[in-house]
Write a protein that holds these residues in place. Structure first.
Motif, short mmCIF file in Angstrom:
data_model
loop_
_atom_site.label_atom_id
_atom_site.label_comp_id
_atom_site.label_asym_id
_atom_site.label_seq_id
_atom_site.Cartn_x
_atom_site.Cartn_y
_atom_site.Cartn_z
N LYS A 82 -7.52 33.17 -23.04
CA LYS A 82 -8.80 32.64 -22.56
C LYS A 82 -9.85 32.53 -23.66
O LYS A 82 -11.06 32.62 -23.41
CB LYS A 82 -9.35 33.52 -21.41
N LYS A 83 -9.39 32.33 -24.89
CA LYS A 83 -10.29 32.11 -26.03
C LYS A 83 -9.94 30.75 -26.64
O LYS A 83 -9.16 30.66 -27.59
CB LYS A 83 -10.16 33.23 -27.06
N LEU A 87 -7.37 27.75 -30.43
CA LEU A 87 -6.57 26.53 -30.58
C LEU A 87 -6.85 25.83 -31.91
O LEU A 87 -6.10 24.93 -32.31
CB LEU A 87 -6.83 25.58 -29.42
N GLN A 88 -7.91 26.25 -32.60
CA GLN A 88 -8.21 25.69 -33.92
C GLN A 88 -7.42 26.38 -35.03
O GLN A 88 -7.37 25.88 -36.16
CB GLN A 88 -9.71 25.84 -34.21
N LEU A 89 -6.80 27.51 -34.73
CA LEU A 89 -6.13 28.28 -35.78
C LEU A 89 -4.98 27.54 -36.46
O LEU A 89 -4.79 27.69 -37.67
CB LEU A 89 -5.65 29.62 -35.21
N PRO A 90 -4.16 26.74 -35.74
CA PRO A 90 -3.12 25.99 -36.46
C PRO A 90 -3.69 25.10 -37.55
O PRO A 90 -3.09 24.97 -38.64
CB PRO A 90 -2.47 25.17 -35.34
N SER A 99 -0.43 33.35 -23.04
CA SER A 99 0.19 34.49 -23.69
C SER A 99 1.64 34.17 -24.05
O SER A 99 2.20 33.17 -23.58
CB SER A 99 0.15 35.73 -22.79
N ILE A 100 2.24 35.01 -24.85
CA ILE A 100 3.61 34.80 -25.30
C ILE A 100 4.60 34.81 -24.14
O ILE A 100 5.69 34.22 -24.23
CB ILE A 100 4.00 35.87 -26.36
N GLU A 101 4.24 35.43 -23.03
CA GLU A 101 5.14 35.45 -21.86
C GLU A 101 5.43 34.04 -21.34
O GLU A 101 6.48 33.81 -20.73
CB GLU A 101 4.55 36.31 -20.74
N ALA A 102 4.52 33.10 -21.59
CA ALA A 102 4.75 31.72 -21.15
C ALA A 102 6.00 31.15 -21.80
O ALA A 102 6.68 30.30 -21.21
CB ALA A 102 3.54 30.85 -21.48
#
Length: 231
Positions: free
Chosen positions: A99-100, A104-107, A128-131
């Motif tokens: 929820k941050k 999404l800008q990190l890549p 989350s990684i669970e997705a």
């Protein structure tokens, strides 16, 4: 194939050391297993390190520098590689969006820091990684020993990238959901081993479709950086 340093938050993401150590450890977990299916990475020869590792919180080139935020941690890890402190040739890291949306800008931040000596690929798991386990429907159903139809009926209708650990709605929290599915259908607990089994069997095209915001661009970035997998 390139050996890389995998960086992530949890044991399910990148594994954990088999003994206490202050160094990087052999890579395990969901991210390395998926990465080797997507691109030309030498997973058995790769290493891993958690985001909280002291080497990523403080590094010294001339003078100690306290780092703040993920882009600074990218650079801290890159210096470890470029100065030969780790026997790898690139970095692959993953963070949960959680929820941050600014994450999404990190890549793009990682791509800006990429050098020929040490390319960096960053993925953002939404939420989350669970997705990346719950979205691998065919593989998860296979590991649980049930049909895809039965698995679909047991899961919420919402897209897997909408599931959020902080949700107040029953069945919309990915970790409890994954554990409930494992207990109900396979009499197992959610674990590193279970998630590795799913990752090793994952249909990459299916996961790209199920996780278009997180996994799809991550897979594309891996291929651009390291090339297609060697079959």
């Amino acid at each position: 194939m390139k050996r890389v340093l995998f960086i992530g938050d949890g044991d399910h993401d990148i594994g954990k050391p088999e003994w206490p150590t202050d160094d990087a450890f052999p890579a395990r977990g969901v991210v390395p297993l998926l990465a080797e299916r997507v691109t030309a990475i030498d997973r058995p020869g790769s290493m891993a390190m958690h985001w909280a590792h002291p080497r990523l919180a403080r590094f010294s080139v001339g003078r100690p520098t306290k780092t703040h935020g993920y882009p600074e941690k990218f650079r801290a890890a890159q210096l470890q590689v470029e100065y030969g402190r780790l026997p790898v040739e690139g970095i692959v890291c993953v963070v949960d969006e959680d929820k941050k949306p600014e994450r999404l800008q990190l890549p793009g931040n990682a791509q800006e820091l990429t050098t020929k000596r040490c390319p960096i690929v960053c993925g953002v798991a939404v939420q989350s990684i669970e997705a990346w386990t719950l979205g691998a429907l065919t593989a998860l159903a296979d590991v649980l020993g049930i049909t895809i139809q039965k698995l679909r009926r047991a899961c919420p209708a919402a897209p897997v990238e909408d599931l959020y650990e902080g949700s107040g709605k029953e069945g919309r929290q990915p970790k409890p959901l994954l554990n409930e599915l494992a207990e109900r259908f396979a009499h197992r607990r959610d674990s590193l081993e279970l998630r590795e089994e799913v990752a090793a069997r994952t249909d990459i095209a299916e996961l790209v479709t199920m996780c278009p915001t997180g996994f799809a661009p991550f897979a594309a970035a891996l291929r651009r950086c390291f090339g297609p997998p060697i079959v």
